[in-house]
Design a protein around this motif. Structure first.
Motif, PDB file in Angstrom:
ATOM      1  N   HIS A 154      22.096 -10.006  28.136  1.00 24.44           N
ATOM      2  CA  HIS A 154      20.578 -10.712  29.082  1.00 24.44           C
ATOM      3  C   HIS A 154      19.606  -9.430  29.632  1.00 24.44           C
ATOM      4  O   HIS A 154      18.233  -9.483  29.703  1.00 24.44           O
ATOM      5  N   GLU A 155      19.152  -8.205  29.000  1.00 27.13           N
ATOM      6  CA  GLU A 155      18.612  -7.152  28.877  1.00 27.13           C
ATOM      7  C   GLU A 155      18.765  -6.180  27.642  1.00 27.13           C
ATOM      8  O   GLU A 155      19.728  -5.537  28.268  1.00 27.13           O
TER       9      GLU A 155
ATOM     10  N   GLY B  67      25.309 -10.586  29.779  1.00 27.68           N
ATOM     11  CA  GLY B  67      24.721 -11.615  31.048  1.00 27.68           C
ATOM     12  C   GLY B  67      25.820 -12.364  31.120  1.00 27.68           C
ATOM     13  O   GLY B  67      27.347 -12.226  30.073  1.00 27.68           O
ATOM     14  N   PRO B  68      26.652 -13.109  32.471  1.00 26.20           N
ATOM     15  CA  PRO B  68      25.746 -13.564  33.137  1.00 26.20           C
ATOM     16  C   PRO B  68      25.079 -12.683  33.934  1.00 26.20           C
ATOM     17  O   PRO B  68      26.232 -11.638  34.325  1.00 26.20           O
TER      18      PRO B  68
ATOM     19  N   GLY C  50      27.479  -8.170  35.089  1.00 27.41           N
ATOM     20  CA  GLY C  50      27.427  -7.952  33.661  1.00 27.41           C
ATOM     21  C   GLY C  50      28.614  -7.255  32.983  1.00 27.41           C
ATOM     22  O   GLY C  50      29.275  -5.827  33.419  1.00 27.41           O
TER      23      GLY C  50
ATOM     24  N   ARG D  76      29.410 -13.509  25.020  1.00 29.86           N
ATOM     25  CA  ARG D  76      27.762 -13.700  26.453  1.00 29.86           C
ATOM     26  C   ARG D  76      26.737 -13.690  25.493  1.00 29.86           C
ATOM     27  O   ARG D  76      27.067 -12.945  24.724  1.00 29.86           O
TER      28      ARG D  76
END
Length: 111
Positions: A14-15, A26-27, A35, A11
């Motif tokens: 994402h943050e 993420g996703p 996530g 993965r």
């Protein structure tokens, strides 16, 4: 389906740090897809049922409830907001009824 133990390879981040200081993998597509939250202590928010066993059994209070309105599994989740406090006892992993938690002492995130 259990949390992907190889999420760091499978993965994308994402943050880097959400409002609770936790990395989110993420996703992510709210409210249905949230996530994996955390790195050393990782919780797959997409399968977490929020039964609270991890919060009750963690001897060092790694987890906090966070609101996840509209998520199909539950509208709250156990955020590993204090994962740096983890002592690798694995109680959270053992008590999670859906295998949504992974603790890996070899992963980044330890201080």
């Amino acid at each position: 389906m259990a949390i992907d133990a190889n999420f760091e390879q499978n993965r994308e981040v994402h943050e880097e740090e959400n409002e609770h200081g936790v990395t989110v993998w993420g996703p992510v597509d709210p409210p249905e897809q949230l996530g994996i939250h955390g790195t050393h202590v990782a919780v797959d928010f997409d399968i977490c049922l929020a039964d609270g066993a991890c919060l009750e059994d963690c001897p060092v209070d790694v987890f906090e409830w966070v609101d996840t309105p509209g998520h199909p599994e539950s509208e709250i989740k156990a955020e590993p907001a204090h994962e740096e406090q983890c002592i690798d006892c694995m109680l959270c992993v053992d008590v999670c009824p859906v295998d949504a938690i992974d603790v890996d002492s070899g992963r980044a995130g330890r201080t």
